[in-house]
Motif scaffolding. Structure first.
Motif, PDB file in Angstrom:
ATOM      1  N   LEU A  81     -24.854  12.146  26.136  1.00  0.00           N
ATOM      2  CA  LEU A  81     -24.388  13.198  25.243  1.00  0.00           C
ATOM      3  C   LEU A  81     -23.495  14.148  26.041  1.00  0.00           C
ATOM      4  O   LEU A  81     -23.413  14.081  27.251  1.00  0.00           O
ATOM      5  N   GLY A  82     -22.864  15.030  25.359  1.00  0.00           N
ATOM      6  CA  GLY A  82     -22.022  15.982  26.075  1.00  0.00           C
ATOM      7  C   GLY A  82     -20.669  15.406  26.398  1.00  0.00           C
ATOM      8  O   GLY A  82     -20.047  15.792  27.377  1.00  0.00           O
ATOM      9  N   THR A  83     -20.223  14.431  25.625  1.00  0.00           N
ATOM     10  CA  THR A  83     -18.859  13.937  25.795  1.00  0.00           C
ATOM     11  C   THR A  83     -18.144  13.996  24.452  1.00  0.00           C
ATOM     12  O   THR A  83     -17.717  12.972  23.926  1.00  0.00           O
ATOM     13  N   PRO A  84     -18.040  15.182  23.848  1.00  0.00           N
ATOM     14  CA  PRO A  84     -17.287  15.257  22.600  1.00  0.00           C
ATOM     15  C   PRO A  84     -15.824  14.911  22.867  1.00  0.00           C
ATOM     16  O   PRO A  84     -15.350  15.188  23.976  1.00  0.00           O
ATOM     17  N   LYS A 126     -24.246  15.964  20.710  1.00  0.00           N
ATOM     18  CA  LYS A 126     -25.253  16.381  19.756  1.00  0.00           C
ATOM     19  C   LYS A 126     -24.694  17.557  18.983  1.00  0.00           C
ATOM     20  O   LYS A 126     -24.311  18.563  19.567  1.00  0.00           O
ATOM     21  N   PRO A 185     -24.463  20.833  17.332  1.00  0.00           N
ATOM     22  CA  PRO A 185     -25.336  22.012  17.471  1.00  0.00           C
ATOM     23  C   PRO A 185     -25.865  22.519  16.140  1.00  0.00           C
ATOM     24  O   PRO A 185     -26.902  23.162  16.100  1.00  0.00           O
ATOM     25  N   ARG A 238     -30.315   5.528  22.435  1.00  0.00           N
ATOM     26  CA  ARG A 238     -31.081   6.210  23.476  1.00  0.00           C
ATOM     27  C   ARG A 238     -30.120   7.024  24.334  1.00  0.00           C
ATOM     28  O   ARG A 238     -29.012   6.580  24.605  1.00  0.00           O
ATOM     29  N   THR A 239     -30.559   8.187  24.741  1.00  0.00           N
ATOM     30  CA  THR A 239     -29.646   9.047  25.495  1.00  0.00           C
ATOM     31  C   THR A 239     -30.074   9.132  26.950  1.00  0.00           C
ATOM     32  O   THR A 239     -31.261   9.108  27.266  1.00  0.00           O
ATOM     33  N   PHE A 240     -29.094   9.193  27.816  1.00  0.00           N
ATOM     34  CA  PHE A 240     -29.347   9.256  29.263  1.00  0.00           C
ATOM     35  C   PHE A 240     -28.393  10.239  29.908  1.00  0.00           C
ATOM     36  O   PHE A 240     -27.347  10.568  29.346  1.00  0.00           O
ATOM     37  N   THR A 293     -24.309  16.893  34.154  1.00  0.00           N
ATOM     38  CA  THR A 293     -23.683  16.861  32.830  1.00  0.00           C
ATOM     39  C   THR A 293     -22.297  17.499  32.887  1.00  0.00           C
ATOM     40  O   THR A 293     -21.982  18.270  33.790  1.00  0.00           O
ATOM     41  N   ASN A 294     -21.480  17.185  31.867  1.00  0.00           N
ATOM     42  CA  ASN A 294     -20.156  17.790  31.782  1.00  0.00           C
ATOM     43  C   ASN A 294     -20.257  19.295  31.638  1.00  0.00           C
ATOM     44  O   ASN A 294     -19.457  20.050  32.174  1.00  0.00           O
ATOM     45  N   ALA A 295     -21.287  19.718  30.883  1.00  0.00           N
ATOM     46  CA  ALA A 295     -21.440  21.151  30.660  1.00  0.00           C
ATOM     47  C   ALA A 295     -21.679  21.856  31.982  1.00  0.00           C
ATOM     48  O   ALA A 295     -21.087  22.893  32.272  1.00  0.00           O
TER      49      ALA A 295
END
Ligand SMILES: Nc1ncnc2c1ncn2[C@@H]1O[C@H](COP(=O)(O)OP(=O)(O)OP(=O)(O)O)[C@@H](O)[C@H]1O
Ligand SMILES: Nc1ncnc2c1ncn2[C@@H]1O[C@H](COP(=O)(O)OP(=O)(O)OP(=O)(O)O)[C@@H](O)[C@H]1O
Ligand SMILES: [Mg+2]
Ligand SMILES: [Mg+2]
Lengths: 217, 259, 246, 212, 246
Positions: free
Chosen positions: B36-39, B44, B46, B73-75, B165-167
């Protein structure tokens, strides 16, 4: 789980420097945390109302929140209010505050376990409360608490692994990096062995200190 | 649907009967991994808490096409490739860059998007890539991504750090924990928008990447149908539709996008 | 003669009670004079320890007044008074992590702010006097009970106090060690030190005391010279006590 | 304020993962800890070395390293299962030490009393020793579980979508690390502070009871 | 007559020493016979407790052999032997979390694998016998020392042992409770139970014992009938002991 010697051969300079980093951070963090804890337990023993309330609140907060969250707050949060410390200082302060709270509670326990007579003997010599603590109470409590405090220090070894999450290239971070390049868990196994090595050193050292400074009553 | 796999390349003996595809049909379930975190590819929402994005929608369409359910599944990045290789999932549907090294570990499907990789910096700090190759410069990228190794090659003098994470990376850049953040352009553009006017890209790309789904060597049937699926939707216009929806501009079947 | 002696400690209508409304000192009046060895005895729970501990503010009082050398004992003056009153405890209370010499030096150095050089000789001479010259560098844990208590007496002496308080100094000791401690105390008494001693050792009281007081239920029932105390106790409760103990 | 509601909503999905992980780890580590603790007390020839090796390993290794090692070397296991297994095995060792200390604190006479009526080792442990151990170890157990609960933040490193991982994700949208991490901290503080006081309360109760 | 009695326990040249080379049983030889009440006495530290604890393998021996009903006491046979030997401790060692009835039932049920129904009546009858019928459902913590010790005797009896070992069963009791326990023991002795009793209660020994042995420094010095033991001890160390204790 697999182990390949070539990983060790190929990556040893990085592993070695990561091990050095971990060892260095561990030593610095332990020393600062213990000194800080001694200061806290001393201030608590002074029984100054306002100060005690403040310290109890500090201890409750840092004992009951996860270290990783504390580290993130220091590392990512503080810059937003204009305080930007290098990653290592964030780690050091996080561990010192967190483990300082735990260790000071341990020392406080041993201070409270000392017979009341020791306080009274000190007071009846006309010593100030600070002097009683400084010369009569704290030295005893510190010696008594060596085994328990080293138990807690062994947790500081583990705490340093969280530094991998705040951009510090220590042992766990390096093992992770090896894994993502080679898809080989050897890096983790080597790091585990090195962590255990530090743990053994600490255990040996603690036995020595315990023997040397044990208070005979 | 991911029960049969062995690790990594040992699954080569896949020509025969036991294809992951059979298991997928047996279970009625396609299990995919994503970070996640790759818009706008996978993130996800918000508001709703739902996982969505271009890659996710493609995965959903593909599962529909197969007539099975999709389980996502998220990793963290570092866990993505292992999740495939250790058989936890059937397919990676995330922003995976095709590299020759990775191609030795897994089968890449037709890329779903091609992007250049860039360096993101705080506005007005650096103007060319060569300025980054300096011992005072801290470069950050995603733990377990391809840019760590690339950065070591391109910027041997710089300090290279990673974040999960990218964030975390964007925050690190904003808080001056890092001076440049390396990633594909779409990720960087997303971060740039979040931080309004604080960041800019160094115009010169550090590399060109094509992002693709991937599967294991024990799943040639699955790879085959996924490839077919990608080609078909690119031809019949469905892909262009989805692309427009997520990227905000028209799909042009050229190499570069996102400019 | 006696009336001319200076009053060192005076209790004026002192009341002390513990939380649970237990009155331990009950409007107690008493004077202790300079140069005298005053033995305090009485049944367990009579309040002897409490009386002695109120003098140097180890306990606070609820009403009345205690004067030490004319000045009231208050929380504020506690430290000043403690510097003038030595105290010897039943359980020694030596600091186990220091040698007994360090124990004895701690008060003068950290409380009276003296230099080690100015006091070391005096302190060593006290250790000689109590027969511990050889043991000065020993830790308390390495000593017998009797040796510990003698070291504790030196620690009190090292402060050069105007008054020494003893709270049952021999009752934690094995019989063979009681004598060596009492001898030291006798010697101090003979030197004319002002001492207030809670003890059940009636032999010591007979030989060394200038006065003996009997305490019962928070009051001083009788104060007499040793000769009078043992031969003409006068009070029925004292008689019963003596019958039991002798 | 609206922001904070959004953040809390987003984070709250992470609680579900914690509800999966925490009770399972608490239960498994307890069972493991009791078995290993009893084995550790009994000092059975070869097993004693295995037990102490296990305990030393867990005391010396960072849980994060264990999580990554198991996660990356295990096939077919989801992050959640990995998290449960690692947390249970890791804290099981500490609980084993608590149990062993609890058994050692039971007077020798109780063991001899049980031996003298011919009870087997297992019957002795089940009927005589363990029922007396429970009470005394509850405060230490609660203390260990506080640590376990805080350690669940580490499982974000293997991608379990728990609270902290959600917090890191939401940073894509709201760049307010202080708000987000303070909310996470408050969540843990409330639970752990409650448990800490519960354990202190129990400790006092138990002490009062044994004095009677 | 006596020679015809069956030997229940036999010590053959038994040596027991503790780590620190302290020899506690020194080539000891002894026989205990069926149906006899055998009292063992001796100075503190003579090794009486050790002797008795070796019989049911609470202590292991270093050399020699102990036979219980003809079979050697070994680690392997420890449980089998314990099922045949009841034991009553100085400190009772009742299980504090169970009622005394449950205490007594635990052995038969979990060790002899009997059903509660088959034994409950018998066990209740024992509680009646020792005068604890009313108290069966009480926890040990609710009982006096004497009651606890009588409950502990019932726990031993419930196993229907061939032999009961008593290690100073009355020495942790207040004087007023000693009698009630000794009465129960006297009763058991009269019933013809085989008992081995370490005690300092010479009154009990005189009345109830079939034989009295005197132990000194790890050896049995003398074994006599009560009459002989008290009137013609024969041994100088026994005489000294009796003089001290009586
Ligand atoms: N800190 C305290 N809190 C409550 N009650 C106390 C405290 N200290 C002493 N007491 C009670 O005060 C009474 C007098 O105690 P004190 O120690 O002065 O007696 P004593 O004459 O010294 O007896 P002993 O010979 O046993 O030392 C006793 O009943 C005691 O229980
Ligand atoms: N577990 C042990 N380890 C070391 N020495 C022991 C141990 N148990 C007993 N001893 C020593 O063995 C000697 C005999 O002890 P034992 O208890 O058998 O004497 P006893 O005759 O029962 O004396 P008492 O009347 O005091 O109970 C004593 O010197 C004792 O110190
Ligand atoms: Mg007293
Ligand atoms: Mg004994």
């Amino acid at each position: 789980m697999n182990f390949n010697l070539y990983v060790l051969i190929e990556w040893w300079p990085k592993i070695l420097s990561a091990f050095g980093t971990t060892l260095f951070y561990f030593v610095v963090c332990s020393c600062v945390a213990v000194l800080f804890a001694i200061l806290i337990s001393m201030l608590l023993a002074l029984r100054l109302k306002g100060l005690t309330c403040f310290l109890r609140a500090y201890i409750a907060v840092f004992r009951n929140t996860p270290l990783l969250v504390q580290l993130f707050l220091l590392f990512y949060g503080l810059p937003f209010i204009g305080i930007r410390m290098p990653a290592f200082f964030c780690g050091l302060i996080g561990v010192a505050l967190n483990e300082g709270a735990f260790i000071s509670e341990i020392i406080r326990g041993y201070i409270e376990a000392l017979p009341r007579g020791d306080w009274e003997a000190g007071e009846s010599l006309g010593l100030s409360r600070f002097s009683v603590i400084r010369y009569a109470i704290l030295p005893q409590a510190l010696r008594d608490s060596v085994p328990a405090v080293t138990g807690q220090i062994s947790i500081i070894i583990k705490d340093t692994s969280l530094f991998s999450m705040i951009m510090i290239s220590e042992l766990t971070r390096t093992a992770n990096s090896i894994y993502t390049r080679t898809f080989d868990t050897s890096g983790f196994i080597i790091s585990a062995v090195l962590y255990l090595f530090i743990f053994f050193l600490l255990t040996l050292l603690s036995k020595q200190i315990e023997r040397r400074y044990k208070v005979k009553r | 649907a991911s029960k049969t796999a062995a690790t990594g390349s040992s699954a080569m003996a896949a020509g025969g009967t036991q294809d992951a595809m059979d298991q997928i049909f047996a279970d009625g379930k396609l299990v995919v991994a994503t970070e996640l975190g790759t818009p706008p590819f996978a993130y996800k929402d918000p508001k709703t808490g739902e996982i969505d994005g271009l890659a996710i929608e493609l995965a959903r369409m593909f599962a529909d096409e197969l007539g099975v359910e999709l389980e996502i599944r998220t990793f963290e990045w570092a866990g993505i490739i292992p999740s495939l290789l250790t058989g936890q999932v059937d397919m990676l549907t995330t922003c995976l860059t095709r590299t020759t090294a990775r191609a030795g570990k897994m089968i890449f499907i037709e890329p779903f998007v091609a992007v250049p990789a860039h360096a993101l910096v705080r506005k007005g700090t650096f103007h060319s890539l060569s300025e980054l190759n300096n011992p005072d410069v801290v470069l950050t990228t995603t733990t377990g991504g391809i840019y760590e190794e690339l950065a070591e090659k391109l910027f041997p003098n710089a300090q290279i750090k990673t974040n999960g994470t990218n964030a975390d990376n964007a925050v690190a850049l904003q808080t001056m924990r890092a001076d440049a953040y390396l990633n594909d352009k779409l990720q960087l553009v997303a971060s740039m928008e979040m931080y309004k006017d604080q960041f800019e890209l160094i115009p010169e790309p550090i590399a060109w990447d094509s992002l693709a789904f991937a599967t294991r060597f024990d799943s040639p049937k699955l790879a085959n149908s996924a490839n077919m699926f990608m080609r078909l939707i690119k031809m019949d216009g469905k892909y262009a539709e989805i692309f427009k929806k997520w990227m905000g501009y028209d799909y042009v079947p050229t190499f570069e996008v996102g400019s | 003669m006696e009336q001319e002696k200076r009053v060192v400690v005076e209790f004026k209508d002192v009341v002390k009670q513990f939380e649970d409304d237990l009155v331990v000192l009950d409007h107690l009046n008493m004077k202790f004079y300079d140069g005298e060895t005053h033995v305090l005895c009485g049944r367990s729970g009579a309040g002897k320890s409490t009386l002695i501990r109120c003098i140097n503010y180890l306990e606070s009082i609820n009403a009345g007044e205690i004067l030490v050398e004319g000045e009231a004992v208050t929380k504020k003056r506690a430290r000043a008074i403690r510097k003038k009153c030595g105290m010897v405890f039943q359980s020694f209370n030596l600091f186990p992590h220091m040698t007994i010499l360090e124990n004895a030096l701690l008060g003068p150095m950290k409380s009276l702010n003296k230099q080690k050089a100015e006091i070391i000789e005096k302190v060593e001479s006290y250790f000689h006097k109590v027969g511990l010259a050889e043991k000065m560098r020993a830790l308390p844990g390495e000593l017998s009970g009797g040796q510990k208590q003698r070291a504790a007496i030196v620690r009190a002496l090292a402060m050069e106090p105007d008054l020494i308080l003893f709270d049952e100094p021999t009752s934690a000791l094995d019989p063979e060690m009681i004598g060596e401690v009492l001898n030291v105390m006798k010697q101090l008494s003979d030197e004319g030190r002002t001492m207030l001693v809670v003890t059940h050792e009636m032999g010591f009281a007979r030989e060394a005391a200038d006065k003996i007081s009997f305490m019962d239920a928070g009051k001083i029932v009788a104060t007499k010279t040793p000769v009078d105390f043992f031969h003409d106790p006068g009070h029925e409760s004292v008689e019963r006590f003596l019958k039991q103990i002798l | 304020m609206a922001d904070i509601i959004t953040i809390v909503k987003f984070l709250s999905t992470g609680v579900i993962a914690l509800i999966e992980v925490i009770p399972a780890s608490v239960a498994i580590s307890l069972v493991l800890g009791i078995i290993i603790g009893i084995l550790g007390y009994l000092q059975i020839p070869i097993i004693r070395y295995i037990v102490s090796a296990y305990i030393i390993a867990m005391r010396g290794l960072p849980p994060l390293t264990l999580l990554l090692l198991v996660f990356f070397s295990g096939s077919f296991v989801s992050p959640i299962v990995t998290a449960i297994v690692v947390l249970s095995v890791y804290h099981g060792a500490y609980i084993a030490e608590i149990v062993r200390a609890g058994i050692s604190a039971i007077p020798k006479g109780q063991h001899e009393g049980a031996d003298s009526i011919g009870l087997s080792v297992i019957a002795k442990m089940v009927h005589v020793i363990m029922p007396q151990v429970w009470l005394s170890i509850i405060p230490s157990l609660v203390g260990q579980y506080i640590i376990l609960i805080k350690d669940t933040t580490l499982i974000s490193a293997i991608g379990v979508m728990e609270l902290l991982n959600n917090a890191r994700q939401i940073m894509q949208v709201v760049y307010r690390p202080i708000t987000v991490y303070v909310i996470v901290a408050v969540f843990f503080f409330v639970i752990c502070f409650f448990l800490e006081n519960l354990s202190k309360h129990l400790e006092r109760r138990i002490k009062a009871k044994t004095i009677l």
